[in-house]
Design a protein around this motif. Sequence first.
Motif, PDB file in Angstrom:
ATOM      1  N   ARG A 237     -42.037  -0.395 -22.870  1.00 22.70           N
ATOM      2  CA  ARG A 237     -43.308  -0.486 -22.146  1.00 22.70           C
ATOM      3  C   ARG A 237     -43.010  -0.199 -20.671  1.00 22.70           C
ATOM      4  NH1 ARG A 237     -43.974  -6.575 -23.314  1.00 22.70           N
ATOM      5  NH2 ARG A 237     -41.753  -6.280 -22.860  1.00 22.70           N
ATOM      6  N   TRP A 238     -43.707   0.783 -20.116  1.00 17.69           N
ATOM      7  CA  TRP A 238     -43.397   1.272 -18.784  1.00 17.69           C
ATOM      8  C   TRP A 238     -44.533   1.007 -17.805  1.00 17.69           C
ATOM      9  CZ3 TRP A 238     -39.285   4.882 -17.352  1.00 17.69           C
ATOM     10  CH2 TRP A 238     -38.414   5.210 -18.405  1.00 17.69           C
ATOM     11  N   ALA A 239     -44.175   0.800 -16.537  1.00 19.62           N
ATOM     12  CA  ALA A 239     -45.111   0.860 -15.426  1.00 19.62           C
ATOM     13  C   ALA A 239     -44.714   2.049 -14.564  1.00 19.62           C
ATOM     14  CB  ALA A 239     -45.074  -0.420 -14.603  1.00 19.62           C
ATOM     15  N   ASP A 240     -45.617   3.010 -14.439  1.00 15.62           N
ATOM     16  CA  ASP A 240     -45.402   4.191 -13.606  1.00 15.62           C
ATOM     17  C   ASP A 240     -46.215   3.984 -12.334  1.00 15.62           C
ATOM     18  OD1 ASP A 240     -45.000   6.654 -12.505  1.00 15.62           O
ATOM     19  OD2 ASP A 240     -46.053   7.794 -14.062  1.00 15.62           O
ATOM     20  N   VAL A 241     -45.544   3.577 -11.279  1.00 12.42           N
ATOM     21  CA  VAL A 241     -46.199   3.138 -10.045  1.00 12.42           C
ATOM     22  C   VAL A 241     -46.345   4.316  -9.086  1.00 12.42           C
ATOM     23  CG1 VAL A 241     -46.123   1.510  -8.128  1.00 12.42           C
ATOM     24  CG2 VAL A 241     -45.155   0.865 -10.362  1.00 12.42           C
ATOM     25  N   GLY A 242     -47.593   4.640  -8.736  1.00 13.59           N
ATOM     26  CA  GLY A 242     -47.853   5.809  -7.917  1.00 13.59           C
ATOM     27  C   GLY A 242     -47.735   7.075  -8.744  1.00 13.59           C
TER      28      GLY A 242
ATOM     29  N   ALA B 269     -39.656  -1.454 -18.201  1.00 13.77           N
ATOM     30  CA  ALA B 269     -39.168  -0.596 -17.126  1.00 13.77           C
ATOM     31  C   ALA B 269     -40.304  -0.345 -16.139  1.00 13.77           C
ATOM     32  CB  ALA B 269     -38.654   0.730 -17.673  1.00 13.77           C
ATOM     33  N   ALA B 270     -39.958  -0.259 -14.869  1.00 10.88           N
ATOM     34  CA  ALA B 270     -40.909   0.106 -13.822  1.00 10.88           C
ATOM     35  C   ALA B 270     -40.260   1.161 -12.946  1.00 10.88           C
ATOM     36  CB  ALA B 270     -41.310  -1.108 -12.987  1.00 10.88           C
ATOM     37  N   VAL B 271     -41.013   2.216 -12.646  1.00 12.71           N
ATOM     38  CA  VAL B 271     -40.452   3.337 -11.905  1.00 12.71           C
ATOM     39  C   VAL B 271     -41.418   3.803 -10.818  1.00 12.71           C
ATOM     40  CG1 VAL B 271     -38.997   4.190 -13.776  1.00 12.71           C
ATOM     41  CG2 VAL B 271     -41.364   4.960 -13.614  1.00 12.71           C
ATOM     42  N   MET B 272     -40.839   4.413  -9.783  1.00 15.02           N
ATOM     43  CA  MET B 272     -41.592   5.112  -8.747  1.00 15.02           C
ATOM     44  C   MET B 272     -40.993   6.511  -8.625  1.00 15.02           C
ATOM     45  SD  MET B 272     -42.112   2.475  -5.576  1.00 15.02           S
ATOM     46  CE  MET B 272     -43.171   1.023  -5.659  1.00 15.02           C
ATOM     47  N   ALA B 273     -41.798   7.531  -8.838  1.00 13.82           N
ATOM     48  CA  ALA B 273     -41.359   8.914  -8.701  1.00 13.82           C
ATOM     49  C   ALA B 273     -41.964   9.508  -7.437  1.00 13.82           C
ATOM     50  CB  ALA B 273     -41.779   9.725  -9.927  1.00 13.82           C
ATOM     51  N   LEU B 274     -41.144   9.706  -6.420  1.00 13.97           N
ATOM     52  CA  LEU B 274     -41.576  10.229  -5.124  1.00 13.97           C
ATOM     53  C   LEU B 274     -42.653   9.347  -4.488  1.00 13.97           C
ATOM     54  CD1 LEU B 274     -41.786  14.079  -5.851  1.00 13.97           C
ATOM     55  CD2 LEU B 274     -39.823  12.727  -5.104  1.00 13.97           C
ATOM     56  N   VAL B 275     -42.452   8.037  -4.543  1.00 15.39           N
ATOM     57  CA  VAL B 275     -43.478   7.096  -4.091  1.00 15.39           C
ATOM     58  C   VAL B 275     -42.965   6.115  -3.043  1.00 15.39           C
ATOM     59  CG1 VAL B 275     -44.975   5.188  -4.846  1.00 15.39           C
ATOM     60  CG2 VAL B 275     -44.758   7.238  -6.254  1.00 15.39           C
ATOM     61  N   LEU B 276     -41.739   5.641  -3.163  1.00 15.91           N
ATOM     62  CA  LEU B 276     -41.271   4.512  -2.346  1.00 15.91           C
ATOM     63  C   LEU B 276     -41.515   4.728  -0.860  1.00 15.91           C
ATOM     64  CD1 LEU B 276     -39.807   1.749  -2.403  1.00 15.91           C
ATOM     65  CD2 LEU B 276     -37.671   3.017  -2.061  1.00 15.91           C
ATOM     66  N   PHE B 277     -41.316   5.953  -0.372  1.00 14.82           N
ATOM     67  CA  PHE B 277     -41.469   6.183   1.067  1.00 14.82           C
ATOM     68  C   PHE B 277     -42.924   6.233   1.518  1.00 14.82           C
ATOM     69  CE2 PHE B 277     -39.606  10.532  -0.336  1.00 14.82           C
ATOM     70  CZ  PHE B 277     -40.749  10.858  -1.050  1.00 14.82           C
ATOM     71  N   PHE B 278     -43.862   6.176   0.570  1.00 17.56           N
ATOM     72  CA  PHE B 278     -45.278   6.080   0.928  1.00 17.56           C
ATOM     73  C   PHE B 278     -45.797   4.642   0.893  1.00 17.56           C
ATOM     74  CE2 PHE B 278     -45.244  10.607  -0.329  1.00 17.56           C
ATOM     75  CZ  PHE B 278     -45.795  11.143   0.830  1.00 17.56           C
ATOM     76  N   VAL B 279     -45.001   3.717   0.402  1.00 18.20           N
ATOM     77  CA  VAL B 279     -45.425   2.321   0.334  1.00 18.20           C
ATOM     78  C   VAL B 279     -45.287   1.708   1.722  1.00 18.20           C
ATOM     79  CG1 VAL B 279     -45.023   0.087  -0.758  1.00 18.20           C
ATOM     80  CG2 VAL B 279     -44.683   2.198  -2.074  1.00 18.20           C
ATOM     81  N   PRO B 280     -46.357   1.158   2.301  1.00 19.56           N
ATOM     82  CA  PRO B 280     -46.272   0.619   3.666  1.00 19.56           C
ATOM     83  C   PRO B 280     -45.179  -0.427   3.854  1.00 19.56           C
ATOM     84  CG  PRO B 280     -48.560   0.818   2.976  1.00 19.56           C
ATOM     85  CD  PRO B 280     -47.725   1.105   1.773  1.00 19.56           C
TER      86      PRO B 280
ATOM     87  N   PRO C  10     -36.737  -9.865 -17.768  1.00 21.04           N
ATOM     88  CA  PRO C  10     -35.288  -9.973 -17.536  1.00 21.04           C
ATOM     89  C   PRO C  10     -34.532  -8.977 -18.415  1.00 21.04           C
ATOM     90  CG  PRO C  10     -36.268 -12.143 -17.663  1.00 21.04           C
ATOM     91  CD  PRO C  10     -37.352 -11.171 -18.055  1.00 21.04           C
ATOM     92  N   GLY C  11     -33.609  -8.259 -17.832  1.00 17.50           N
ATOM     93  CA  GLY C  11     -32.875  -7.225 -18.546  1.00 17.50           C
ATOM     94  C   GLY C  11     -33.533  -5.860 -18.471  1.00 17.50           C
ATOM     95  N   GLY C  12     -34.750  -5.799 -17.911  1.00 11.91           N
ATOM     96  CA  GLY C  12     -35.455  -4.531 -17.787  1.00 11.91           C
ATOM     97  C   GLY C  12     -34.972  -3.710 -16.595  1.00 11.91           C
ATOM     98  N   ILE C  13     -35.415  -2.445 -16.539  1.00  9.51           N
ATOM     99  CA  ILE C  13     -34.945  -1.487 -15.545  1.00  9.51           C
ATOM    100  C   ILE C  13     -35.988  -1.290 -14.454  1.00  9.51           C
ATOM    101  CG2 ILE C  13     -34.224   0.901 -15.150  1.00  9.51           C
ATOM    102  CD1 ILE C  13     -32.224  -0.689 -16.770  1.00  9.51           C
ATOM    103  N   VAL C  14     -35.534  -1.295 -13.207  1.00  7.72           N
ATOM    104  CA  VAL C  14     -36.356  -0.951 -12.057  1.00  7.72           C
ATOM    105  C   VAL C  14     -35.685   0.253 -11.382  1.00  7.72           C
ATOM    106  CG1 VAL C  14     -37.215  -1.693  -9.806  1.00  7.72           C
ATOM    107  CG2 VAL C  14     -37.182  -3.301 -11.723  1.00  7.72           C
ATOM    108  N   ALA C  15     -36.412   1.365 -11.266  1.00  6.75           N
ATOM    109  CA  ALA C  15     -35.767   2.590 -10.796  1.00  6.75           C
ATOM    110  C   ALA C  15     -36.747   3.449  -9.998  1.00  6.75           C
ATOM    111  CB  ALA C  15     -35.221   3.389 -11.983  1.00  6.75           C
ATOM    112  N   ALA C  16     -36.192   4.377  -9.219  1.00  5.72           N
ATOM    113  CA  ALA C  16     -37.018   5.270  -8.411  1.00  5.72           C
ATOM    114  C   ALA C  16     -36.210   6.500  -8.027  1.00  5.72           C
ATOM    115  CB  ALA C  16     -37.504   4.562  -7.140  1.00  5.72           C
ATOM    116  N   TYR C  17     -36.936   7.571  -7.712  1.00  4.95           N
ATOM    117  CA  TYR C  17     -36.301   8.693  -7.018  1.00  4.95           C
ATOM    118  C   TYR C  17     -37.232   9.162  -5.912  1.00  4.95           C
ATOM    119  CZ  TYR C  17     -39.049  12.020  -9.961  1.00  4.95           C
ATOM    120  OH  TYR C  17     -40.039  12.728 -10.601  1.00  4.95           O
TER     121      TYR C  17
END
Length: 264
Positions: free
Chosen positions: A42-47, A109-120, A135-142
Amino acid sequence: MNKPSNEIRFDDGAAYEQMMGRWSALVGERFLDWIAVPAGARWADVGCGNGAFTQQLTQRGAPAEVWAFDPSPGQLSYARTRLPADAPPVHWAEGDAMKLPLADASCDAAVMALVLFFVPQPAVGVAEMVRVVRPGGIVAAYHWDILNGGFPLAAIGAEALKIGLQPPQPPSVEASTIEASTKLWTDAGLRDVQTTQFTVERRFESFDEYWNVAITGSAMRALFGSLPAEDVALLKSRVRERVKADDGPLTLSARANAIRGVRA
C-alpha cells in the motif's frame, strides 16, 4: 530588462508531461528498482503531480493500492486520465504534503518524486511520510540535484544568470542535496538510510524541440514572464552554444539524488 515573476506554478498536466514528466519517468523506473518495495504494498504517492510517477508505480511496483495526493486540481485532472482500467486502484485526491489525509501506519511505503524541494517545511513533509508508514515500511524520495547542476534545464539557468536573470528555484531547494536529505531522514528517526544518484539522458530530435519543450514548462514560464522577444532570442542563442547543438538530434543529461529509509 523587465524582471519576470519567479513563482513556479504547476497547473497544466499536459505541459508538465512534455517537459518534466518525461524526465521524471527516466529516473522513476530506476528509483523503483532501487527502493525495492515488495509487490502487494500500500503506497502513498505524495505530490503525485500529473501522475507520471504514479503510472510507473502501478506498472512496475505491483501495488495493492495507491493513495496519490497533489495540491493542484489541474495536475490531478490530467493524472486521472492516464491509467488503464485494469491498473491497480489509485485514489487521487487534493492534499498537502505537510498534512496528509491518511491514518497513522496505514501504508507500506511513502514516496516523493521531485517534490521534497517544493515542500515549505521539508522536515514536516518527511515526518508526515514517516507517520503514515507502518513500522518496517519504506520512506523514499528522489529530487533533482539542482544546486550541483543536475537539473534538466541547468544550461538555460546558467545562461540566464549571465544576462542578469535569476532562474526560479523551488522554495526548499537546499533540501535537494544528498547531505541535506540524509539529515532529514536521520532526524526523522528512519533507520538503514541509504542514498544514491541517478544520471539519465534524454534525446531530442533537434535543439528547437528541446527549447520549445523547455519553454512550456512551469520553471521557464516563471523565468521568461514578460521578457521582451529580443531577450528571449539572446538567451536561446547562448543556450544553443552552451549545449553545442547543431542541426541534428541532441542528447542531454540530468542527475537526481535519491534517498530511502526504513521506519523503526
